[in-house]
Design a protein around this motif. Sequence first.
Motif, PDB file in Angstrom:
ATOM      1  N   GLU A   1       0.844  -1.187   0.000  1.00  0.00           N
ATOM      2  CA  GLU A   1       0.000   0.000   0.000  1.00  0.00           C
ATOM      3  C   GLU A   1       0.880   1.237   0.000  1.00  0.00           C
ATOM      4  OE1 GLU A   1      -3.695   0.009   2.423  1.00  0.00           O
ATOM      5  OE2 GLU A   1      -2.767   1.728   3.412  1.00  0.00           O
ATOM      6  N   PHE A   2       0.422   2.263  -0.736  1.00  0.00           N
ATOM      7  CA  PHE A   2       1.144   3.535  -0.810  1.00  0.00           C
ATOM      8  C   PHE A   2       0.150   4.678  -0.626  1.00  0.00           C
ATOM      9  CE2 PHE A   2       3.505   0.442  -3.221  1.00  0.00           C
ATOM     10  CZ  PHE A   2       4.827   0.688  -2.893  1.00  0.00           C
ATOM     11  N   GLY A   3       0.667   5.833  -0.239  1.00  0.00           N
ATOM     12  CA  GLY A   3      -0.224   6.974  -0.086  1.00  0.00           C
ATOM     13  C   GLY A   3       0.369   8.070   0.758  1.00  0.00           C
ATOM     14  N   TRP A   4      -0.555   8.835   1.381  1.00  0.00           N
ATOM     15  CA  TRP A   4      -0.181   9.992   2.176  1.00  0.00           C
ATOM     16  C   TRP A   4      -0.864   9.919   3.532  1.00  0.00           C
ATOM     17  CZ3 TRP A   4       3.241  13.244  -0.251  1.00  0.00           C
ATOM     18  CH2 TRP A   4       3.323  13.119  -1.646  1.00  0.00           C
ATOM     19  N   VAL A   5      -0.175  10.376   4.549  1.00  0.00           N
ATOM     20  CA  VAL A   5      -0.769  10.483   5.878  1.00  0.00           C
ATOM     21  C   VAL A   5      -0.537  11.903   6.390  1.00  0.00           C
ATOM     22  CG1 VAL A   5      -0.523   8.054   6.466  1.00  0.00           C
ATOM     23  CG2 VAL A   5       1.357   9.629   6.956  1.00  0.00           C
ATOM     24  N   GLY A   6      -1.399  12.320   7.304  1.00  0.00           N
ATOM     25  CA  GLY A   6      -1.267  13.663   7.843  1.00  0.00           C
ATOM     26  C   GLY A   6      -2.144  13.854   9.056  1.00  0.00           C
ATOM     27  N   ALA A   7      -2.246  15.114   9.483  1.00  0.00           N
ATOM     28  CA  ALA A   7      -2.978  15.429  10.705  1.00  0.00           C
ATOM     29  C   ALA A   7      -4.485  15.347  10.517  1.00  0.00           C
ATOM     30  CB  ALA A   7      -2.589  16.829  11.190  1.00  0.00           C
ATOM     31  N   GLN A   8      -4.952  15.362   9.258  1.00  0.00           N
ATOM     32  CA  GLN A   8      -6.388  15.295   8.977  1.00  0.00           C
ATOM     33  C   GLN A   8      -6.680  14.059   8.113  1.00  0.00           C
ATOM     34  OE1 GLN A   8      -6.790  19.248   7.149  1.00  0.00           O
ATOM     35  NE2 GLN A   8      -7.830  19.960   9.010  1.00  0.00           N
TER      36      GLN A   8
ATOM     37  N   LEU B   1       1.785  16.885   4.836  1.00  0.00           N
ATOM     38  CA  LEU B   1       1.631  15.472   4.475  1.00  0.00           C
ATOM     39  C   LEU B   1       2.960  14.730   4.637  1.00  0.00           C
ATOM     40  CD1 LEU B   1      -0.303  15.947   1.094  1.00  0.00           C
ATOM     41  CD2 LEU B   1      -1.317  15.233   3.265  1.00  0.00           C
ATOM     42  N   HIS B   2       2.853  13.414   4.818  1.00  0.00           N
ATOM     43  CA  HIS B   2       3.993  12.502   4.767  1.00  0.00           C
ATOM     44  C   HIS B   2       3.665  11.409   3.744  1.00  0.00           C
ATOM     45  CE1 HIS B   2       6.193  13.695   8.515  1.00  0.00           C
ATOM     46  NE2 HIS B   2       4.995  14.178   8.832  1.00  0.00           N
ATOM     47  N   PRO B   3       4.526  11.114   2.785  1.00  0.00           N
ATOM     48  CA  PRO B   3       4.298   9.958   1.925  1.00  0.00           C
ATOM     49  C   PRO B   3       4.662   8.667   2.678  1.00  0.00           C
ATOM     50  CG  PRO B   3       6.370  10.985   1.348  1.00  0.00           C
ATOM     51  CD  PRO B   3       5.746  11.858   2.413  1.00  0.00           C
ATOM     52  N   TYR B   4       3.997   7.584   2.352  1.00  0.00           N
ATOM     53  CA  TYR B   4       4.332   6.313   2.992  1.00  0.00           C
ATOM     54  C   TYR B   4       4.215   5.181   1.977  1.00  0.00           C
ATOM     55  CZ  TYR B   4      -0.534   4.638   3.242  1.00  0.00           C
ATOM     56  OH  TYR B   4      -1.789   4.194   2.923  1.00  0.00           O
TER      57      TYR B   4
ATOM     58  N   VAL C   1       5.078  20.276   3.200  1.00  0.00           N
ATOM     59  CA  VAL C   1       4.045  21.289   3.390  1.00  0.00           C
ATOM     60  C   VAL C   1       3.601  21.757   2.006  1.00  0.00           C
ATOM     61  CG1 VAL C   1       3.449  23.525   4.358  1.00  0.00           C
ATOM     62  CG2 VAL C   1       5.024  22.004   5.594  1.00  0.00           C
ATOM     63  N   LEU C   2       2.352  21.470   1.693  1.00  0.00           N
ATOM     64  CA  LEU C   2       1.803  21.765   0.373  1.00  0.00           C
ATOM     65  C   LEU C   2       1.010  23.079   0.441  1.00  0.00           C
ATOM     66  CD1 LEU C   2       1.425  20.752  -2.537  1.00  0.00           C
ATOM     67  CD2 LEU C   2      -0.576  19.478  -1.752  1.00  0.00           C
ATOM     68  N   GLN C   3       1.544  24.087  -0.195  1.00  0.00           N
ATOM     69  CA  GLN C   3       0.895  25.407  -0.187  1.00  0.00           C
ATOM     70  C   GLN C   3      -0.285  25.433  -1.161  1.00  0.00           C
ATOM     71  OE1 GLN C   3       1.630  27.763   1.933  1.00  0.00           O
ATOM     72  NE2 GLN C   3       3.450  26.697   2.774  1.00  0.00           N
ATOM     73  N   PRO C   4      -1.257  26.338  -0.964  1.00  0.00           N
ATOM     74  CA  PRO C   4      -2.380  26.453  -1.897  1.00  0.00           C
ATOM     75  C   PRO C   4      -1.890  26.675  -3.335  1.00  0.00           C
ATOM     76  CG  PRO C   4      -2.820  27.715   0.090  1.00  0.00           C
ATOM     77  CD  PRO C   4      -1.396  27.268   0.191  1.00  0.00           C
ATOM     78  N   GLY C   5      -2.467  25.950  -4.266  1.00  0.00           N
ATOM     79  CA  GLY C   5      -2.097  26.059  -5.670  1.00  0.00           C
ATOM     80  C   GLY C   5      -0.892  25.230  -6.060  1.00  0.00           C
ATOM     81  N   ALA C   6      -0.222  24.608  -5.089  1.00  0.00           N
ATOM     82  CA  ALA C   6       0.992  23.838  -5.374  1.00  0.00           C
ATOM     83  C   ALA C   6       0.668  22.355  -5.544  1.00  0.00           C
ATOM     84  CB  ALA C   6       2.013  24.036  -4.256  1.00  0.00           C
ATOM     85  N   THR C   7       1.628  21.648  -6.122  1.00  0.00           N
ATOM     86  CA  THR C   7       1.531  20.196  -6.296  1.00  0.00           C
ATOM     87  C   THR C   7       2.814  19.552  -5.796  1.00  0.00           C
ATOM     88  OG1 THR C   7       0.106  20.406  -8.250  1.00  0.00           O
ATOM     89  CG2 THR C   7       1.260  18.321  -7.974  1.00  0.00           C
ATOM     90  N   THR C   8       2.696  18.458  -5.105  1.00  0.00           N
ATOM     91  CA  THR C   8       3.861  17.705  -4.653  1.00  0.00           C
ATOM     92  C   THR C   8       3.722  16.268  -5.106  1.00  0.00           C
ATOM     93  OG1 THR C   8       5.263  17.152  -2.760  1.00  0.00           O
ATOM     94  CG2 THR C   8       2.888  17.033  -2.420  1.00  0.00           C
ATOM     95  N   GLU C   9       4.849  15.619  -5.257  1.00  0.00           N
ATOM     96  CA  GLU C   9       4.792  14.213  -5.662  1.00  0.00           C
ATOM     97  C   GLU C   9       5.933  13.428  -5.036  1.00  0.00           C
ATOM     98  OE1 GLU C   9       5.003  14.290  -9.949  1.00  0.00           O
ATOM     99  OE2 GLU C   9       7.171  13.965  -9.938  1.00  0.00           O
TER     100      GLU C   9
END
Length: 616
Positions: free
Chosen positions: A144-151, A215-218, A324-332
């Motif tokens: 399994e892959f994805g993202w985890v965070g505070a929400q 976010l944190h990728p995992y 930290v993903l700012q509004p309008g930004a994309t991370t990968e």
Amino acid sequence: MRNENKNLIVAIALSMAILIGWQYFFAAPEAERHRVATQQQAAQVNPNAPNAPATPSQAGGPSASVPGTVPNAPAASAIEARDVALARSPRVAIDTPSVLGSINLRGGRIDDVALRTYHETVDPKSANIILFSPTGTQNPYYAEFGWVGAQPDALPGPNTIWTADKPSLTQNSPVTLSYDNNQGLIFRRVISLDDKFMFTVKDSVQNRGGAPVTLHPYGLVSRHGTPTTLGYYVLHEGMIGVLGEQGLQEFTYSKLDKEGALSAPNTVGRVWDNAVGGFLGITDKYWAAAVVPDQGQPYQGSFTARQDPTGKVYQANVLGAQQVLQPGATTEMTQRLFAGAKEVATVDQYADTYKIKNFDLLIDWGWFYFITKPLFKVLDFFYRLVGNFGVAILIVTVILKIFFFPLASKSYASMAKMKAVQPEMASIRERFKDDKVKQQQALMELYKKEKINPVAGCWPVVIQIPVFFALYKVLFVTIEMRHAPFFGWIKDLAAPDPTSIFNLFGLLPYNPGSVPVIGHFLMLGAWPIMMGITMWLQMKMNPEPPDPVQKQVFAWMPVIFTFMLGSFPAGLVIYWAWNNLLSVTQQGFIMRRNGVKIELWDNVRGMFGKKSPAKG
């Protein structure tokens, strides 16, 4: 004479104890473990298979590498047939030259992987090896892959339904999964798979909201239930990883169960912070599943074991650095998943192509890596020339004999000289039979005069011991040897010789191995017998030990080794028999060159002849 007989009985009893102990503690348990493992594998395909071991229902979903970061999926209601469990969720088919299966669009998990080119038995029509299975089956196993965070509610989880851009994943056609959380975050996952066993998973998040998101990728590999392992000391099965400068980390399932508690409920494990490079996963004898993080980015790696109400869940986890993903930004984030057969060339190629730190250690080469892996490379080279691993073993044995010929020549020459002075040695023993000190002094003077090294004859045996164990390791752990045929009745060099002298090699209609208690002793195949005969001939070429007890122990040794090696891989027995035959030829040549008469027939007759009565 009474003491000599007593010593002989003790020596024979000890030898038989070793043989029985080997069969009881190694051969019989291995056969039983193999039987149970086969039943469990069959139960994954068909839980109603006869004698399938009972297992309670399994809860779906992983635990987190850091407690609370990855939510759990809902529990499956009961153990289901594999095809029923697969049908419960929408899926994207996987169809490549090496892998069959599917990706679960519920949760985006890779939880259905079968190996197209590998089968349960030597019969090519037998079932394919199944590596991954979804929750709800006998023993769930998935990545399994994805993202985890505070929400976590804003992030895709095990129940999230992803949308795929095409119905299947092929070697030349990646699939893109997408999910819109309707809260400003767009998630995309591009999954590709090469012609072998390496998945590339590229996860991206686009923030269309008005606030930054942390976010944190995992990535993780999760296995439910404690697998049945072979339990050999020479083979590692369980958690495996190379975590940056921490180096190779290996944990058996039982060892991981004894680790310290983590903050997550009912979870124990080991955590490594700020690792860079390497991989983490779970390995079996021939198969493995491993997460490969970005080799240039730091991550937190962990092995965890948690106790669910339905059983143990073992995981290898990678947690990436905070983003930290700012509004309008994309991370990968790009991660990889190896899920397949531990083919040496394939694993080495991945290590080179993706610069994965020590990825070749996914194969258990052992402490003698510097001998074991080169030996396999040489065997594989000749296999590619002749097309038969058994023939490659014979060729490599000849090369080793040539390479060590100078040392063996000195050893056999010393033995030949010792054989030539045996009459003088017998005379010394007779003259000083009541004074052992003077007898030993006279013998040492004789050795010095004739330039004889009395222990030189041990060197040929000492030389082949590391080669023997390295070849044993190669035959035992490399998948290339699995189901590799030789000639005739040997269809699998990694398995014991299937014939038995006790049913006249198949002429009598019964299986000696099924006989209670002693069945393992009765599975004595043709190749172990040939090995025993060649070992016996080699020992008869040597000077007979002067001590009667030693003489009888050496006489029984080929018999003991014949039974002991009966349960060893056929390739190893073939090597030993061929090596013995070459040794006999080599030794005969050296003895003739040194003017020593080869009294093989006299030695054979002496073994069965009666002793002359003691003078009194």
